[in-house]
Motif scaffolding. Structure first.
Motif, PDB file in Angstrom:
ATOM      1  N   PRO A 248       0.802  -1.231   0.000  1.00  0.00           N
ATOM      2  CA  PRO A 248       0.000   0.000   0.000  1.00  0.00           C
ATOM      3  C   PRO A 248       0.830   1.274   0.000  1.00  0.00           C
ATOM      4  O   PRO A 248       0.353   2.326  -0.419  1.00  0.00           O
ATOM      5  CB  PRO A 248      -0.835  -0.125   1.277  1.00  0.00           C
ATOM      6  CG  PRO A 248      -0.090  -1.086   2.146  1.00  0.00           C
ATOM      7  CD  PRO A 248       0.592  -2.034   1.220  1.00  0.00           C
ATOM      8  N   THR A 249       2.083   1.181   0.459  1.00  0.00           N
ATOM      9  CA  THR A 249       2.923   2.388   0.485  1.00  0.00           C
ATOM     10  C   THR A 249       3.376   2.811  -0.906  1.00  0.00           C
ATOM     11  O   THR A 249       3.828   3.940  -1.107  1.00  0.00           O
ATOM     12  CB  THR A 249       4.143   2.154   1.375  1.00  0.00           C
ATOM     13  OG1 THR A 249       4.931   1.071   0.842  1.00  0.00           O
ATOM     14  CG2 THR A 249       3.717   1.822   2.800  1.00  0.00           C
TER      15      THR A 249
ATOM     16  N   ARG B 136      -8.800   2.786  -7.227  1.00  0.00           N
ATOM     17  CA  ARG B 136      -9.161   1.583  -7.984  1.00  0.00           C
ATOM     18  C   ARG B 136      -9.311   0.386  -7.045  1.00  0.00           C
ATOM     19  O   ARG B 136     -10.225  -0.435  -7.209  1.00  0.00           O
ATOM     20  CB  ARG B 136      -8.102   1.291  -9.031  1.00  0.00           C
ATOM     21  CG  ARG B 136      -8.094   2.238 -10.224  1.00  0.00           C
ATOM     22  CD  ARG B 136      -7.055   1.806 -11.226  1.00  0.00           C
ATOM     23  NE  ARG B 136      -7.283   0.426 -11.675  1.00  0.00           N
ATOM     24  CZ  ARG B 136      -6.397  -0.265 -12.401  1.00  0.00           C
ATOM     25  NH1 ARG B 136      -5.227   0.279 -12.734  1.00  0.00           N
ATOM     26  NH2 ARG B 136      -6.683  -1.502 -12.793  1.00  0.00           N
ATOM     27  N   PHE B 137      -8.423   0.285  -6.059  1.00  0.00           N
ATOM     28  CA  PHE B 137      -8.490  -0.840  -5.126  1.00  0.00           C
ATOM     29  C   PHE B 137      -9.783  -0.781  -4.304  1.00  0.00           C
ATOM     30  O   PHE B 137     -10.472  -1.794  -4.136  1.00  0.00           O
ATOM     31  CB  PHE B 137      -7.274  -0.810  -4.193  1.00  0.00           C
ATOM     32  CG  PHE B 137      -7.243  -1.935  -3.202  1.00  0.00           C
ATOM     33  CD1 PHE B 137      -6.745  -3.172  -3.553  1.00  0.00           C
ATOM     34  CD2 PHE B 137      -7.726  -1.754  -1.917  1.00  0.00           C
ATOM     35  CE1 PHE B 137      -6.723  -4.218  -2.644  1.00  0.00           C
ATOM     36  CE2 PHE B 137      -7.715  -2.787  -1.000  1.00  0.00           C
ATOM     37  CZ  PHE B 137      -7.205  -4.028  -1.364  1.00  0.00           C
ATOM     38  N   ILE B 138     -10.123   0.403  -3.787  1.00  0.00           N
ATOM     39  CA  ILE B 138     -11.350   0.550  -2.995  1.00  0.00           C
ATOM     40  C   ILE B 138     -12.582   0.281  -3.851  1.00  0.00           C
ATOM     41  O   ILE B 138     -13.532  -0.390  -3.424  1.00  0.00           O
ATOM     42  CB  ILE B 138     -11.411   1.953  -2.371  1.00  0.00           C
ATOM     43  CG1 ILE B 138     -10.277   2.124  -1.347  1.00  0.00           C
ATOM     44  CG2 ILE B 138     -12.765   2.188  -1.699  1.00  0.00           C
ATOM     45  CD1 ILE B 138     -10.169   3.522  -0.783  1.00  0.00           C
TER      46      ILE B 138
ATOM     47  N   TRP C 248     -13.186  -3.512  -4.255  1.00  0.00           N
ATOM     48  CA  TRP C 248     -13.420  -4.390  -3.114  1.00  0.00           C
ATOM     49  C   TRP C 248     -14.398  -3.861  -2.070  1.00  0.00           C
ATOM     50  O   TRP C 248     -14.742  -4.581  -1.131  1.00  0.00           O
ATOM     51  CB  TRP C 248     -12.086  -4.682  -2.402  1.00  0.00           C
ATOM     52  CG  TRP C 248     -11.148  -5.504  -3.217  1.00  0.00           C
ATOM     53  CD1 TRP C 248     -10.124  -5.055  -3.994  1.00  0.00           C
ATOM     54  CD2 TRP C 248     -11.171  -6.926  -3.364  1.00  0.00           C
ATOM     55  NE1 TRP C 248      -9.482  -6.090  -4.621  1.00  0.00           N
ATOM     56  CE2 TRP C 248     -10.110  -7.271  -4.239  1.00  0.00           C
ATOM     57  CE3 TRP C 248     -11.959  -7.933  -2.849  1.00  0.00           C
ATOM     58  CZ2 TRP C 248      -9.837  -8.579  -4.604  1.00  0.00           C
ATOM     59  CZ3 TRP C 248     -11.693  -9.239  -3.207  1.00  0.00           C
ATOM     60  CH2 TRP C 248     -10.640  -9.554  -4.073  1.00  0.00           C
ATOM     61  N   TRP C 249     -14.911  -2.641  -2.201  1.00  0.00           N
ATOM     62  CA  TRP C 249     -15.720  -2.059  -1.133  1.00  0.00           C
ATOM     63  C   TRP C 249     -17.013  -2.838  -0.886  1.00  0.00           C
ATOM     64  O   TRP C 249     -17.540  -2.874   0.228  1.00  0.00           O
ATOM     65  CB  TRP C 249     -16.078  -0.608  -1.479  1.00  0.00           C
ATOM     66  CG  TRP C 249     -17.017  -0.492  -2.654  1.00  0.00           C
ATOM     67  CD1 TRP C 249     -16.682  -0.382  -3.965  1.00  0.00           C
ATOM     68  CD2 TRP C 249     -18.452  -0.509  -2.595  1.00  0.00           C
ATOM     69  NE1 TRP C 249     -17.798  -0.318  -4.750  1.00  0.00           N
ATOM     70  CE2 TRP C 249     -18.914  -0.391  -3.929  1.00  0.00           C
ATOM     71  CE3 TRP C 249     -19.393  -0.609  -1.564  1.00  0.00           C
ATOM     72  CZ2 TRP C 249     -20.259  -0.369  -4.260  1.00  0.00           C
ATOM     73  CZ3 TRP C 249     -20.739  -0.588  -1.883  1.00  0.00           C
ATOM     74  CH2 TRP C 249     -21.165  -0.471  -3.216  1.00  0.00           C
ATOM     75  N   TRP C 250     -17.535  -3.492  -1.920  1.00  0.00           N
ATOM     76  CA  TRP C 250     -18.833  -4.147  -1.829  1.00  0.00           C
ATOM     77  C   TRP C 250     -18.783  -5.538  -1.209  1.00  0.00           C
ATOM     78  O   TRP C 250     -19.833  -6.105  -0.848  1.00  0.00           O
ATOM     79  CB  TRP C 250     -19.430  -4.272  -3.233  1.00  0.00           C
ATOM     80  CG  TRP C 250     -18.516  -5.006  -4.180  1.00  0.00           C
ATOM     81  CD1 TRP C 250     -17.509  -4.474  -4.934  1.00  0.00           C
ATOM     82  CD2 TRP C 250     -18.505  -6.413  -4.436  1.00  0.00           C
ATOM     83  NE1 TRP C 250     -16.867  -5.444  -5.660  1.00  0.00           N
ATOM     84  CE2 TRP C 250     -17.463  -6.652  -5.377  1.00  0.00           C
ATOM     85  CE3 TRP C 250     -19.270  -7.481  -3.999  1.00  0.00           C
ATOM     86  CZ2 TRP C 250     -17.173  -7.921  -5.860  1.00  0.00           C
ATOM     87  CZ3 TRP C 250     -18.990  -8.755  -4.477  1.00  0.00           C
ATOM     88  CH2 TRP C 250     -17.951  -8.960  -5.388  1.00  0.00           C
ATOM     89  N   VAL C 251     -17.588  -6.103  -1.061  1.00  0.00           N
ATOM     90  CA  VAL C 251     -17.475  -7.495  -0.613  1.00  0.00           C
ATOM     91  C   VAL C 251     -18.059  -7.689   0.784  1.00  0.00           C
ATOM     92  O   VAL C 251     -18.798  -8.641   1.046  1.00  0.00           O
ATOM     93  CB  VAL C 251     -16.000  -7.944  -0.655  1.00  0.00           C
ATOM     94  CG1 VAL C 251     -15.855  -9.341  -0.059  1.00  0.00           C
ATOM     95  CG2 VAL C 251     -15.483  -7.911  -2.088  1.00  0.00           C
ATOM     96  N   GLY C 252     -17.733  -6.789   1.717  1.00  0.00           N
ATOM     97  CA  GLY C 252     -18.247  -6.923   3.082  1.00  0.00           C
ATOM     98  C   GLY C 252     -19.759  -6.847   3.172  1.00  0.00           C
ATOM     99  O   GLY C 252     -20.380  -7.518   4.012  1.00  0.00           O
ATOM    100  N   PHE C 253     -20.382  -6.051   2.303  1.00  0.00           N
ATOM    101  CA  PHE C 253     -21.832  -5.883   2.360  1.00  0.00           C
ATOM    102  C   PHE C 253     -22.584  -7.113   1.861  1.00  0.00           C
ATOM    103  O   PHE C 253     -23.713  -7.359   2.286  1.00  0.00           O
ATOM    104  CB  PHE C 253     -22.247  -4.656   1.533  1.00  0.00           C
ATOM    105  CG  PHE C 253     -21.785  -3.350   2.114  1.00  0.00           C
ATOM    106  CD1 PHE C 253     -22.481  -2.741   3.137  1.00  0.00           C
ATOM    107  CD2 PHE C 253     -20.645  -2.737   1.632  1.00  0.00           C
ATOM    108  CE1 PHE C 253     -22.057  -1.541   3.676  1.00  0.00           C
ATOM    109  CE2 PHE C 253     -20.211  -1.531   2.166  1.00  0.00           C
ATOM    110  CZ  PHE C 253     -20.918  -0.932   3.196  1.00  0.00           C
TER     111      PHE C 253
END
Length: 405
Positions: A108-109, A118-120, A123-128
């Motif tokens: 991430p650094t 792009r990363f967010i 993957w943001w929807w996976v937890g929901f």
């Protein structure tokens, strides 16, 4: 390796897997050096935590994990390759799950702002969607595969119970000083109380309650302290449903199956002595008076609140445990004893600040009321109260508009 297992009931179990030896009495551990660039960790251990309603708490796990930083923390790509196998009590493999890397790890650094975005976005929807996916697969197993469903047992003493509700937290704040008072006024051993509800004023290893030197049977004798650990916040909800605390604790200890119990204690017989009626202290007597200890009469609203609590506790339904498969006597039984306030009610009413006493009374009343009108779900009572307030507010507004006309 420290492995944490979670379930959908907000409960956790942490396992410490020791790979320093290849065998032990309870597990088989081994670290294998496959090549100069690979290191494999293996471990087998007994299952004692409920994860899925389609599997019992019996059986064992077997895990194979590759060190992502082998050898000697020189691999910065962090390649993951772990496999875990669930085995039945007869050592038959029931479920095999594997998680592995398909591409090199991302540092991430080194990501740019566009790379982070792009990363967010990816993957943001996976937890929901995780929980809906669990429900979907559970439906397939139950309706299509017709698998047997195991009721959720209470966690054992080495596991971590669910988060406490606000009502259970309020009850624990009254139970803690009450228990401390009982221990200090007794002649038994010291007691270590390990609460399942995190408290910033108490250490993680528990709070020590010690009898006063004047009441201790032998101050010079240092016995091992009694360890008392409620394993789940449900203990407090069950506790306040009973007017006789000693009877409740005894019935919990007498449950045939450990999965039904809500607390663990190291010395049961000595622990129960704290709650036995005593002629020297009012803390262990079932009170019947409605006055405070100082003789002052309670305000009428306060007395009505305690009387409502008393009435609900005496008239609440008594459903059998879901784990009981047979009921020997179908006749309705009633308790002929006088149901006064419980010792915990009495202590909270007369020895704690009025705001805390009012919070306790409201929380217990809600729990008892839920047994009568909401099948034991206090959240339903909260929803009904909210709807009632909305209805009253709407009626007031409508009436005011009609009055102004």
């Amino acid at each position: 390796m420290v492995l944490e297992v979670n379930n959908t009931f907000d409960e956790r179990r942490m396992y410490f897997l020791n790979g320093s030896s290849c065998s032990s009495d309870q597990s088989e551990d081994c670290i294998e050096e496959n090549t100069t660039t690979s290191r494999t960790f293996r471990n087998t251990w007994t299952k004692d935590f409920h994860v899925s309603p389609f599997n019992s708490r019996k059986g064992s796990y077997a895990m194979t994990a590759h060190d992502p930083f082998s050898p000697h923390l020189s691999n910065h790509k962090g390649t993951i390759d772990n496999k875990i196998t669930l085995k039945s009590s007869k050592a038959h493999a029931k479920l095999v799950a594997r998680i592995f890397s398909t591409e090199p790890g991302i540092d991430p650094t080194t990501l740019t702002s566009w790379g982070r975005l792009r990363f967010i976005a990816a993957w943001w929807w996976v937890g929901f969607v995780t929980f809906p996916r669990i429900i979907k697969e559970a439906g397939k197993l139950f309706f299509r595969r017709k698998l047997h469903v195991w009721y959720r047992p209470e966690v054992l003493k080495d596991s971590i119970g669910r988060q406490a509700t606000m009502d259970e937290t309020i009850i624990e704040r009254s139970f803690r000083p009450h228990l401390k008072t009982l221990v200090e006024s007794s002649s038994a051993r010291s007691l270590r109380y390990i609460s399942p509800i995190p408290n910033h004023s108490s250490p993680a290893e528990g709070e020590m309650f010690t009898p006063k030197p004047s009441t201790a049977a032998d101050p010079e004798k240092k016995d091992e302290p009694i360890v008392f650990k409620p394993t789940t916040p449900l203990f407090y909800s069950r506790l306040v449903r009973h007017a006789h605390i000693l009877e409740f604790l005894s019935s919990e200890l007498l449950r045939d199956d450990e999965k039904d119990r809500t607390f663990w204690v190291s010395h049961p017989k000595l622990f129960l002595k704290f709650f036995e009626p005593s002629k020297n202290t009012s803390m262990g007597i079932l009170p019947t008076e409605e006055d405070d200890d100082d003789g002052k009469k309670d305000p009428i609203l306060k007395r009505c609140g305690w009387q409502l609590l008393h009435f609900l506790r005496n008239h609440r339904p008594q459903p059998p445990s879901i784990h009981n498969t047979t009921i020997k006597n179908n006749k309705k039984q009633s308790d002929i004893r006088s149901f006064a306030l419980s010792p915990l009610d009495h202590y909270t009413k007369n020895h704690l600040p009025p705001p805390q006493s009012a919070q306790y009374r409201n929380a217990v009343t809600k729990i008892l009321l839920s047994d009568v009108v909401a099948f034991g779900f206090p959240e339903t009572v909260d929803a009904l109260v909210y709807l009632g307030r909305v209805g009253v507010s709407w009626g007031v507004v409508r009436g005011w508009k009609y009055y102004l006309g």
